[in-house]
Design an enzyme around this catalytic site. Structure first.
Site, PDB file in Angstrom:
ATOM      1  N   ARG A   1       0.961  -1.304  -0.242  1.00 19.53           N
ATOM      2  CA  ARG A   1      -0.163  -0.061   0.249  1.00 19.53           C
ATOM      3  C   ARG A   1       0.567   1.195  -0.005  1.00 19.53           C
ATOM      4  NH1 ARG A   1      -3.917   2.637   4.581  1.00 19.53           N
ATOM      5  NH2 ARG A   1      -4.883   3.362   3.431  1.00 19.53           N
TER       6      ARG A   1
ATOM      7  N   HIS B   1       0.201   4.356  -2.563  1.00 21.35           N
ATOM      8  CA  HIS B   1       0.151   5.600  -2.403  1.00 21.35           C
ATOM      9  C   HIS B   1       1.386   6.181  -2.735  1.00 21.35           C
ATOM     10  CE1 HIS B   1      -3.680   5.105   1.176  1.00 21.35           C
ATOM     11  NE2 HIS B   1      -3.345   4.033  -0.389  1.00 21.35           N
TER      12      HIS B   1
ATOM     13  N   ASN C   1      -3.735   9.495   4.119  1.00 24.06           N
ATOM     14  CA  ASN C   1      -2.870   8.362   4.861  1.00 24.06           C
ATOM     15  C   ASN C   1      -2.321   8.908   6.176  1.00 24.06           C
ATOM     16  OD1 ASN C   1      -2.009   8.029   2.047  1.00 24.06           O
ATOM     17  ND2 ASN C   1      -0.440   9.858   1.429  1.00 24.06           N
TER      18      ASN C   1
ATOM     19  N   HIS D   1      -6.057  -5.626  -2.288  1.00 27.13           N
ATOM     20  CA  HIS D   1      -6.871  -6.168  -1.296  1.00 27.13           C
ATOM     21  C   HIS D   1      -7.462  -6.925  -1.238  1.00 27.13           C
ATOM     22  CE1 HIS D   1      -8.612  -1.597  -1.603  1.00 27.13           C
ATOM     23  NE2 HIS D   1      -7.260  -1.701  -1.052  1.00 27.13           N
TER      24      HIS D   1
END
Length: 341
Positions: A63, A67, A95, A194
């Protein structure tokens, strides 16, 4: 989402890119063969150790890479702390108190600095850590392209503009992928990350009680699953409580994520949109990946390599940070890289 609103969103995203570039740098799988040949095994070893006490760390590391890459490219800007000249991306709403794994990144950087000083960038650490995390969870392995350098700036404002959000519609998600050079298949493939990890109640609480300001739950949420989630995330409860993104095999990287979508057991709205948006071209892709894990793995690898090649700094651009939280020569940061999350 109306077509005019989607066009407006794409226009806003593109406006943020003016003066920048999405051009791909020259990355290479052999970049560290001479200067730090054991880089991948060092990264893997530290992640293996972290997994002993934190089953979700692999998902957290991939992740971080995601990001990072969606905001100004894969340049490790997400790792920079606040300083006199930098507004940290860590404190952007998407975040803050959410992204994690900074301590493990710091451990990896320390080990690499001990073995190969001034050599491996923090941006490459994130790319390698993402691959190793997937592999260690039972997913595919791939050859990571390397040679990224680290940014000397961050862009907190751009996080909210570029980063896909868990409450967005399919059209909005597609727009954000398109502007960084990723297509619909990439969207469905990368969403498959996910298949492991956790999400906080605050990222999907509206689906449980007041979806789209309707005072009712999201109609695309399986009713049995809804009751389970309401038990975990009661109205007015702690929004930072976490639950599994994949209720079937929460710590294994497999294709059950897509099977969950088929029975309306996607946790986030952005997950379920891939299957429950009427007439969407993503439905066939979900069905294919649910039926064929090999096809999912192959597509995921292609999409990860594409994502890892979003606007990297290469050559003499940027720097190789000695501390991933600080621009070199800057001792005015607000503290250590380590996250309290």
């Amino acid at each position: 989402m109306s077509s005019s609103r989607c066009i407006a969103l794409i226009g806003l995203l593109c406006a943020f890119l003016l003066g920048g570039s999405l051009s791909h740098g020259q990355l290479s799988p052999t970049f560290y063969d001479e200067t730090c040949p054991n880089v991948s095994s060092i990264v893997r070893g530290i992640i293996e150790e972290a997994l002993q006490t934190d089953a979700r760390i692999g998902a957290s590391l991939i992740r971080l890479h995601f990001h990072d890459c969606f905001v100004n490219g894969c340049d490790a800007s997400i790792l920079l702390n606040d300083s006199a000249t930098i507004e940290s991306e860590k404190k952007a709403p998407a975040n803050n108190n959410s992204v994690r794994g900074f301590g493990v990144v710091d451990d990896i950087k320390a080990a690499l600095e001990s073995t190969c000083p001034d050599t491996v960038s923090c941006a490459d650490i994130l790319a390698i850590a993402a691959e190793e995390s997937v592999s260690l969870a039972g997913g595919p392995s791939w050859t990571v392209l390397l040679g990224r350098r680290d940014s000397t700036t961050a862009n907190r404002t751009a996080v909210s503009v570029f980063l896909p959000a868990p409450t967005e519609t399919l059209d909005e998600l597609k727009a954000k992928f398109t502007v960084v050079g990723l297509n619909t298949t990439d969207l469905v493939s990368l969403s498959g990350a996910h298949t492991f990890g956790r999400a906080q109640c605050r990222t999907f609480i509206d689906r449980l009680y007041d979806f789209d300001n309707s005072s009712n739950p999201d109609p695309t949420l399986n009713t049995t699953y809804l009751e389970t989630l309401q038990g975990i995330c009661p109205q007015g409860g702690d929004g930072f409580v976490v639950t599994n993104l994949d209720l079937t095999t929460p710590n294994i990287f497999d294709n059950y994520y897509y099977s969950n979508l088929q029975v309306e057991e996607g946790l986030l709205q952005s997950d379920q949109e891939l299957f429950s948006t009427t007439g969407a071209d993503t439905i066939d892709i979900v069905n294919n990946f649910s039926a064929d894990q090999t096809a999912f793995f192959a597509s995921f690898v292609v999409s990860m390599i594409k994502m890892g090649n979003i606007s990297p700094l290469t050559g003499t651009e940027g720097e190789i940070r000695l501390n991933c939280a600080l621009v070199n020569g800057n001792s005015s940061s607000d503290g250590l890289l380590y996250s309290s999350i």
